[in-house]
Design a protein around this motif. Structure first.
Motif, PDB file in Angstrom:
ATOM      1  N   ALA A   1      13.843  15.771  -0.094  1.00 15.42           N
ATOM      2  CA  ALA A   1      14.956  16.596   0.270  1.00 15.42           C
ATOM      3  C   ALA A   1      14.887  17.250   1.701  1.00 15.42           C
ATOM      4  CB  ALA A   1      15.558  17.785  -0.695  1.00 15.42           C
ATOM      5  N   GLY A   2      15.417  16.973   2.428  1.00 16.86           N
ATOM      6  CA  GLY A   2      15.467  17.989   3.794  1.00 16.86           C
ATOM      7  C   GLY A   2      14.282  17.080   4.520  1.00 16.86           C
ATOM      8  N   GLY A   3      13.642  16.128   4.238  1.00 16.79           N
ATOM      9  CA  GLY A   3      12.429  15.477   5.079  1.00 16.79           C
ATOM     10  C   GLY A   3      13.049  14.392   5.977  1.00 16.79           C
ATOM     11  N   THR A   4      11.978  13.997   6.801  1.00 20.73           N
ATOM     12  CA  THR A   4      12.474  13.006   7.885  1.00 20.73           C
ATOM     13  C   THR A   4      12.320  11.797   7.321  1.00 20.73           C
ATOM     14  OG1 THR A   4      10.128  12.848   8.596  1.00 20.73           O
ATOM     15  CG2 THR A   4      11.551  14.641   9.558  1.00 20.73           C
ATOM     16  N   ALA A   5      12.802  10.637   7.955  1.00 21.65           N
ATOM     17  CA  ALA A   5      12.682   9.423   7.458  1.00 21.65           C
ATOM     18  C   ALA A   5      11.101   8.980   7.388  1.00 21.65           C
ATOM     19  CB  ALA A   5      13.315   8.390   8.445  1.00 21.65           C
ATOM     20  N   GLU A   6      10.269   9.409   8.148  1.00 26.47           N
ATOM     21  CA  GLU A   6       8.978   9.269   8.025  1.00 26.47           C
ATOM     22  C   GLU A   6       8.332   9.889   7.001  1.00 26.47           C
ATOM     23  OE1 GLU A   6       5.012  10.410  10.615  1.00 26.47           O
ATOM     24  OE2 GLU A   6       6.941   9.435  11.728  1.00 26.47           O
ATOM     25  N   ASP A   7       8.683  11.133   6.595  1.00 21.43           N
ATOM     26  CA  ASP A   7       8.366  11.825   5.293  1.00 21.43           C
ATOM     27  C   ASP A   7       8.884  11.088   3.975  1.00 21.43           C
ATOM     28  OD1 ASP A   7       7.141  13.673   6.821  1.00 21.43           O
ATOM     29  OD2 ASP A   7       9.026  15.029   6.733  1.00 21.43           O
ATOM     30  N   ASP A   8      10.091  10.554   4.136  1.00 25.84           N
ATOM     31  CA  ASP A   8      10.550   9.780   3.049  1.00 25.84           C
ATOM     32  C   ASP A   8       9.846   8.810   2.505  1.00 25.84           C
ATOM     33  OD1 ASP A   8      12.712  11.666   2.743  1.00 25.84           O
ATOM     34  OD2 ASP A   8      14.007  10.483   3.962  1.00 25.84           O
ATOM     35  N   GLY A   9       9.385   8.053   3.595  1.00 25.96           N
ATOM     36  CA  GLY A   9       8.436   6.815   3.343  1.00 25.96           C
ATOM     37  C   GLY A   9       7.193   7.119   2.677  1.00 25.96           C
ATOM     38  N   GLY A  10       6.648   8.246   3.106  1.00 28.60           N
ATOM     39  CA  GLY A  10       5.503   8.824   2.631  1.00 28.60           C
ATOM     40  C   GLY A  10       5.608   9.281   1.180  1.00 28.60           C
ATOM     41  N   ALA A  11       6.638   9.700   0.770  1.00 24.76           N
ATOM     42  CA  ALA A  11       7.025  10.203  -0.553  1.00 24.76           C
ATOM     43  C   ALA A  11       6.960   8.981  -1.408  1.00 24.76           C
ATOM     44  CB  ALA A  11       8.391  10.983  -0.739  1.00 24.76           C
ATOM     45  N   LEU A  12       7.801   8.011  -0.957  1.00 26.01           N
ATOM     46  CA  LEU A  12       7.841   6.715  -1.674  1.00 26.01           C
ATOM     47  C   LEU A  12       6.497   6.048  -1.995  1.00 26.01           C
ATOM     48  CD1 LEU A  12       9.602   4.803  -3.218  1.00 26.01           C
ATOM     49  CD2 LEU A  12       9.944   3.599  -1.157  1.00 26.01           C
ATOM     50  N   GLU A  13       5.684   5.975  -0.702  1.00 29.21           N
ATOM     51  CA  GLU A  13       4.418   5.543  -0.929  1.00 29.21           C
ATOM     52  C   GLU A  13       3.256   6.249  -1.955  1.00 29.21           C
ATOM     53  OE1 GLU A  13       2.969   2.574   0.246  1.00 29.21           O
ATOM     54  OE2 GLU A  13       5.247   2.212   0.957  1.00 29.21           O
ATOM     55  N   ARG A  14       3.608   7.188  -2.089  1.00 27.91           N
ATOM     56  CA  ARG A  14       2.690   8.269  -2.788  1.00 27.91           C
ATOM     57  C   ARG A  14       3.111   8.184  -4.331  1.00 27.91           C
ATOM     58  NH1 ARG A  14       3.840  11.836   1.297  1.00 27.91           N
ATOM     59  NH2 ARG A  14       5.147  12.919  -0.007  1.00 27.91           N
ATOM     60  N   ALA A  15       4.401   7.963  -4.698  1.00 26.31           N
ATOM     61  CA  ALA A  15       4.952   7.769  -5.831  1.00 26.31           C
ATOM     62  C   ALA A  15       4.475   6.371  -6.270  1.00 26.31           C
ATOM     63  CB  ALA A  15       6.425   7.919  -5.802  1.00 26.31           C
ATOM     64  N   LEU A  16       4.463   5.534  -5.426  1.00 26.81           N
ATOM     65  CA  LEU A  16       4.313   4.250  -6.008  1.00 26.81           C
ATOM     66  C   LEU A  16       2.698   4.131  -6.210  1.00 26.81           C
ATOM     67  CD1 LEU A  16       4.800   1.154  -6.271  1.00 26.81           C
ATOM     68  CD2 LEU A  16       4.486   0.813  -3.869  1.00 26.81           C
ATOM     69  N   ALA A  17       1.901   4.777  -5.330  1.00 31.06           N
ATOM     70  CA  ALA A  17       0.285   4.645  -5.470  1.00 31.06           C
ATOM     71  C   ALA A  17       0.024   5.460  -6.808  1.00 31.06           C
ATOM     72  CB  ALA A  17      -0.363   5.518  -4.440  1.00 31.06           C
ATOM     73  N   ASP A  18       0.671   6.533  -7.026  1.00 27.68           N
ATOM     74  CA  ASP A  18       0.437   7.620  -8.387  1.00 27.68           C
ATOM     75  C   ASP A  18       0.967   6.428  -9.655  1.00 27.68           C
ATOM     76  OD1 ASP A  18      -0.336   9.655  -6.942  1.00 27.68           O
ATOM     77  OD2 ASP A  18       1.747  10.588  -7.299  1.00 27.68           O
ATOM     78  N   THR A  19       1.954   5.646  -9.638  1.00 22.77           N
ATOM     79  CA  THR A  19       2.338   4.823 -10.717  1.00 22.77           C
ATOM     80  C   THR A  19       1.495   3.793 -10.873  1.00 22.77           C
ATOM     81  OG1 THR A  19       4.560   5.523 -10.249  1.00 22.77           O
ATOM     82  CG2 THR A  19       4.244   3.611 -11.578  1.00 22.77           C
ATOM     83  N   GLU A  20       0.719   3.098  -9.716  1.00 23.16           N
ATOM     84  CA  GLU A  20      -0.048   2.140  -9.950  1.00 23.16           C
ATOM     85  C   GLU A  20      -1.548   2.623 -10.516  1.00 23.16           C
ATOM     86  OE1 GLU A  20      -0.395   0.536  -5.977  1.00 23.16           O
ATOM     87  OE2 GLU A  20       1.456  -0.761  -6.339  1.00 23.16           O
ATOM     88  N   ARG A  21      -1.748   3.961 -10.008  1.00 23.61           N
ATOM     89  CA  ARG A  21      -3.302   4.562 -10.579  1.00 23.61           C
ATOM     90  C   ARG A  21      -2.903   4.893 -12.119  1.00 23.61           C
ATOM     91  NH1 ARG A  21      -3.963   6.957  -5.404  1.00 23.61           N
ATOM     92  NH2 ARG A  21      -2.520   8.725  -6.232  1.00 23.61           N
ATOM     93  N   HIS A  22      -1.961   5.438 -12.600  1.00 21.63           N
ATOM     94  CA  HIS A  22      -1.573   5.937 -13.914  1.00 21.63           C
ATOM     95  C   HIS A  22      -0.353   5.533 -14.371  1.00 21.63           C
ATOM     96  CE1 HIS A  22      -4.518   8.919 -12.627  1.00 21.63           C
ATOM     97  NE2 HIS A  22      -3.881   9.329 -11.432  1.00 21.63           N
ATOM     98  N   PRO A  23      -0.378   4.000 -14.740  1.00 19.96           N
ATOM     99  CA  PRO A  23       0.871   3.475 -15.065  1.00 19.96           C
ATOM    100  C   PRO A  23       1.616   3.823 -16.630  1.00 19.96           C
ATOM    101  CG  PRO A  23      -0.989   1.963 -15.425  1.00 19.96           C
ATOM    102  CD  PRO A  23      -1.482   3.183 -14.666  1.00 19.96           C
ATOM    103  N   ALA A  24       0.709   4.594 -17.313  1.00 26.06           N
ATOM    104  CA  ALA A  24       1.024   5.117 -18.534  1.00 26.06           C
ATOM    105  C   ALA A  24       1.428   6.727 -18.447  1.00 26.06           C
ATOM    106  CB  ALA A  24       0.051   5.115 -19.585  1.00 26.06           C
ATOM    107  N   ASP A  25       1.466   7.207 -17.155  1.00 28.76           N
ATOM    108  CA  ASP A  25       1.799   8.807 -16.929  1.00 28.76           C
ATOM    109  C   ASP A  25       3.563   8.475 -16.617  1.00 28.76           C
ATOM    110  OD1 ASP A  25       2.640  11.222 -16.212  1.00 28.76           O
ATOM    111  OD2 ASP A  25       1.231  11.061 -14.298  1.00 28.76           O
ATOM    112  N   THR A  26       4.292   9.093 -17.623  1.00 30.16           N
ATOM    113  CA  THR A  26       5.702   9.128 -17.644  1.00 30.16           C
ATOM    114  C   THR A  26       6.275  10.006 -16.466  1.00 30.16           C
ATOM    115  OG1 THR A  26       5.956  10.545 -19.197  1.00 30.16           O
ATOM    116  CG2 THR A  26       6.028   8.579 -19.925  1.00 30.16           C
ATOM    117  N   ASN A  27       5.676  11.078 -15.979  1.00 31.12           N
ATOM    118  CA  ASN A  27       5.906  11.827 -14.745  1.00 31.12           C
ATOM    119  C   ASN A  27       5.769  11.066 -13.532  1.00 31.12           C
ATOM    120  OD1 ASN A  27       6.813  14.059 -16.286  1.00 31.12           O
ATOM    121  ND2 ASN A  27       4.439  14.857 -16.376  1.00 31.12           N
TER     122      ASN A  27
END
Length: 122
Positions: free
Chosen positions: A24-50
């Motif tokens: 919310a309110g971020g730039t396009a560059e920030d948005d890509g970073g947020a998506l990358e972080r969420a993907l990396a978190d999911t890959e590291r912790h696939p059982a973490d529902t959050n």
């Protein structure tokens, strides 16, 4: 009839699509970073529902942004077929997607209903 439809579309456009706290309110560059972080978190912790929930939220936000782009290119008064014939088929080809995914993002941008993205990348 055209006036009523135009008025409804204007109301929908005024309401922002749901966005995650990271995007919310971020730039396009920030948005890509947020998506990358969420993907990396999911890959590291696939059982973490959050972590999975954050990834789904980020993907939904991406769908909303893509849908807003489609509405800029093909206004809402065009039928889906007219939108595809006019510009959206070319957009889908240019970004390496299929027209059904592009149309689903357009529907999501029009309605704000996440279910419109069912069967796409979600």
């Amino acid at each position: 009839m055209r006036f009523i439809v135009g008025q409804a579309v204007d109301e929908l456009r005024r309401e922002p699509l749901p966005a995650t706290g990271d995007t919310a309110g971020g730039t396009a560059e920030d948005d890509g970073g947020a998506l990358e972080r969420a993907l990396a978190d999911t890959e590291r912790h696939p059982a973490d529902t959050n972590a999975v929930r954050r990834l789904v939220d980020e993907l939904t936000a991406v769908g909303g942004r893509l849908g807003q782009i489609t509405l800029e290119l093909a206004p809402p008064y065009l039928s889906e077929q007219e939108a595809v014939d006019t510009i959206l088929a070319r957009l889908a080809n240019d970004i390496g997607s299929d027209t059904e995914t592009i149309l689903a993002a357009r529907r999501y941008a029009l309605t704000g209903d996440r279910r419109a993205l069912d069967g796409t990348w979600l």
